[in-house]
Motif scaffolding. Structure first.
Motif: not given
Ligand code: SF4
Length: 245
Positions: A188-214
């Motif tokens: 229950g601690l307040k934490a969140w992920p960050a990523i360098m947006g200009d190094l990845f395509t939209d598809n790659e970011i979407e894959r990461l989001r899916e991975h985090l949801h998994e």
């Protein structure tokens, strides 16, 4: 510090800790008011478990032994509190390095946080971390249970390969920051992920989001953007990392 790529980040973390910690004191290279988050009292430390191609503190983290001024946790928090009082800030952070390299640096950090929150109770401390050591030593995470602590975990890659080329650390350690996030959310601690947006395509970011949801991670992904200093672009070029506009 001797380094060949890809390296074991556990070994690098331990070696960095030996260089930057002495009797509970840590190497820092400056203290300053910074404009980020609307104004934040900032301590710049040295020493990291990774060596990211885009690190704006690359040489300081490659050669932390070039610095020789160790500060106690009390000296660090006092300097940060002074900056906050002068600027009317209520936000605090340690940056330019990895705050958690091992037990010594972890306890140094805890003392900085505790002193600041005791002296200025309505403050917020933002822990900017790569999450590696917290994922490796998840037993430490429960000690971060301060209501005024926010924990931002910079994920370096969207998968094992991009993690390795960006951080220089072996690809099999990609999961550790994600495991840290999962444990932080579980407690229950307040934490969140960050990523360098200009190094990845939209598809790659979407894959990461899916991975985090998994991994049942609910927090929203924050985007940060590259500081395009000439030495950063050169280091990225050497590791064949492209900017995806
Ligand atoms: S994790 Fe952060 S401080 Fe460490 S090398 Fe990467 S960008 Fe630099």
């Amino acid at each position: 510090m001797k380094l060949s790529f890809p390296f074991d980040p556990v070994e690098r973390s331990e070696e960095s800790e030996r260089l930057v910690m002495k009797d509970g004191q840590r190497l820092y290279h400056r203290f300053r008011p910074a404009p980020y988050y609307g104004g934040i009292a900032t301590a710049d430390a040295v020493g990291c478990s990774f060596l990211c191609a885009y690190c704006w503190n690359y040489n300081r983290n490659l050669y932390p032994q070039r610095f020789d001024k160790f500060y106690s946790s009390h000296e660090v928090s006092s300097r940060l509190l002074k900056i906050a009082r002068q600027r009317s800030y209520h936000l605090f952070r340690i940056t330019g390095s990895e705050p958690v390299l091992g037990e010594d640096s972890f306890h140094h950090l805890l003392k900085v946080i505790i002193h600041i929150l005791r002296e200025k109770p309505r403050s917020i401390f933002i822990l900017e971390t790569n999450g590696f050591y917290l994922g490796y030593r998840q037993d430490l995470i429960e000690k971060l249970n301060f209501p005024a602590l926010r924990i931002r975990i910079a994920l370096k890659g969207v998968d094992e390969n991009t993690f390795q080329s960006i951080t220089g650390a072996k690809k099999e350690f990609f999961q550790y920051p994600i495991l840290a996030l999962k444990e932080l959310e579980k407690l229950g601690l307040k934490a969140w992920p960050a990523i360098m947006g200009d190094l990845f395509t939209d598809n790659e970011i979407e894959r990461l989001r899916e991975h985090l949801h998994e991994h049942s991670i609910q927090a929203e992904l924050e985007f940060e953007y590259l500081e395009r200093y000439p030495f950063v672009l050169q280091n990225m070029d050497k590791r064949n990392i492209q900017i995806k506009e």
